[in-house]
Scaffold this motif. Structure first.
Motif, PDB file in Angstrom:
ATOM      1  N   ALA A   1      39.599  36.102 -37.622  1.00 33.87           N
ATOM      2  CA  ALA A   1      39.241  37.510 -37.613  1.00 33.87           C
ATOM      3  C   ALA A   1      40.787  38.213 -37.483  1.00 33.87           C
ATOM      4  O   ALA A   1      40.853  39.171 -38.185  1.00 33.87           O
ATOM      5  CB  ALA A   1      38.535  37.880 -36.190  1.00 33.87           C
ATOM      6  N   GLU A   2      41.693  37.707 -36.819  1.00 32.82           N
ATOM      7  CA  GLU A   2      43.040  38.214 -36.772  1.00 32.82           C
ATOM      8  C   GLU A   2      43.637  38.142 -37.859  1.00 32.82           C
ATOM      9  O   GLU A   2      44.399  39.220 -38.358  1.00 32.82           O
ATOM     10  CB  GLU A   2      43.937  37.377 -35.641  1.00 32.82           C
ATOM     11  N   ARG A   3      43.510  37.139 -38.972  1.00 36.43           N
ATOM     12  CA  ARG A   3      44.103  37.090 -40.196  1.00 36.43           C
ATOM     13  C   ARG A   3      43.289  38.109 -41.331  1.00 36.43           C
ATOM     14  O   ARG A   3      44.137  39.009 -41.809  1.00 36.43           O
ATOM     15  CB  ARG A   3      43.686  35.730 -40.762  1.00 36.43           C
ATOM     16  N   GLU A   4      42.192  38.273 -41.174  1.00 37.22           N
ATOM     17  CA  GLU A   4      41.319  39.148 -41.966  1.00 37.22           C
ATOM     18  C   GLU A   4      42.006  40.511 -41.540  1.00 37.22           C
ATOM     19  O   GLU A   4      42.247  41.469 -42.563  1.00 37.22           O
ATOM     20  CB  GLU A   4      39.927  38.998 -41.693  1.00 37.22           C
ATOM     21  N   TYR A   5      42.137  40.915 -40.319  1.00 37.51           N
ATOM     22  CA  TYR A   5      42.433  42.248 -39.909  1.00 37.51           C
ATOM     23  C   TYR A   5      43.659  42.566 -40.635  1.00 37.51           C
ATOM     24  O   TYR A   5      44.297  43.821 -41.302  1.00 37.51           O
ATOM     25  CB  TYR A   5      42.352  42.503 -38.424  1.00 37.51           C
TER      26      TYR A   5
END
Length: 348
Positions: free
Chosen positions: A114-118
């Motif tokens: 989720a952090e990479r996608e953001y």
């Protein structure tokens, strides 16, 4: 001559019998009259006086822990291990329960994704290749993943939020958590007692004042307490207010659940004090009475009294007897209101 003598003798005999009979009847009548005079009840009396009496009110209470914390998981989980047992002392922040962490790794991977996608969406937006809506949506998902991961971490290793003693344990390792807390920790340094005080004494209790406390298990030994909290409202049903009192309990001799007696000192007041043997309890009721002697006519009056404190072999009276009155101390069995009495002795 002989006939005359015989007649005279007979007449004299009759007169003698008549006189003897009359005297005997008079004597019997006098004795009967004497017997009908009833003896007056015999009593002892004592003059009573008013004096300064300490106004110490006694209350009963059960000792409670100062704070109680129920340790449990916010979500159902399997218990891996319990690091303490009932009776164990724990420090604030100490680890006490370890729960199954099988889902931790999955959540960590999900959080990293989720952090990479953001971050990717944020860079695209900076170069004009994305939209703010996408960034906001991914930020919301990232925050939710962080909260879920943090919550699971907190519910995998449970710690005690207070320093105290473990007083209950409801599960064993391998159990699934349920509605009951896994452990209960109570703070016993200090402990507290809670008493309900009469509304009339509301202005006499002050936060921080010292209080004497006795625990029945320790006999007459006295412990010092302090008024910690005074509840600001009056219970309309009982006309009382709640007072919380703390006991330092540095040596931990006082335990939650013990029966305690609390003594609040409200100063002193001048009241009449009478011997305890002067107080008569009315059968079939809780009413108390004292016979007061009236020297003017030698009678007694039956005065209802309100008792205060018992002081050795005397009672403090809040009402019913005046300063300087003479009260009956012995011989009350035959008495009633308005009865005339025979005073045997005036006690000192």
């Amino acid at each position: 001559m002989n006939k005359t003598y015989i007649r005279l003798s007979a007449l004299l005999s009759l007169m003698f019998l008549a006189i003897s009979s009359g005297c005997s009847g008079l004597k019997d009548n006098n004795e009967s009259t004497a017997n009908t005079v009833e003896e007056l009840p015999k009593v002892e009396i004592q003059q009573v006086h008013s004096q300064e009496v300490p106004q110490i009110a006694e209350y009963t209470a059960t000792v409670e822990a100062f704070k109680t914390n129920n340790i449990s998981s916010s979500t159902p989980n399997r218990i891996k291990s319990i690091l303490v047992d009932v009776g164990s002392k724990v420090a604030k922040g100490q680890k006490v329960v370890v729960l199954d962490d099988v889902n931790i790794e999955q959540l960590r991977v999900r959080l990293e994704n989720a952090e990479r996608e953001y971050n990717r969406a944020l860079r695209l937006l900076e170069i004009g290749g994305g939209t703010q809506q996408t960034v906001d949506q991914l930020k919301t998902e990232l925050d939710a993943s962080k909260r879920q991961y943090t919550n699971l971490l907190e519910n995998t290793m449970l710690v005690s939020p207070i320093a105290g003693v473990v007083t209950a344990r409801n599960y064993d390792p391998g159990d699934m958590t349920g509605t009951l807390p896994i452990l209960t920790v109570e703070q016993v340094r200090p402990v507290k007692v809670i008493v309900n005080v009469s509304e009339s004494d509301f202005t006499k209790v002050h936060k921080g004042e010292k209080v004497q406390i006795k625990a029945d298990v320790y006999g007459d030994e006295t412990f010092s307490g302090t008024v910690y909290l005074i509840h600001p409202t009056i219970d309309p049903a009982t006309r009382t207010f709640t007072v919380e009192i703390t006991i330092d309990n540095a040596d931990e001799r006082i335990h939650p659940g013990m029966f305690a007696r609390v003594f609040l000192n409200f100063g002193s007041a001048e009241h009449v004090v009478v011997p305890d043997r002067a107080v008569v309890k009315q059968s079939g009721s809780g009413n108390k009475y004292v016979y007061v002697y009236n020297p003017a006519d030698g009678t007694v009056s039956y005065n209802r009294v309100e008792l205060g404190r018992r002081i050795d072999n005397t009672y403090e009276l809040l009402s019913g007897v005046n300063n300087g009155d003479m009260v009956v101390t012995t011989g009350q069995v035959r008495l009633a209101d308005g009865v005339k009495v025979d005073v045997l002795e005036k006690s000192k």
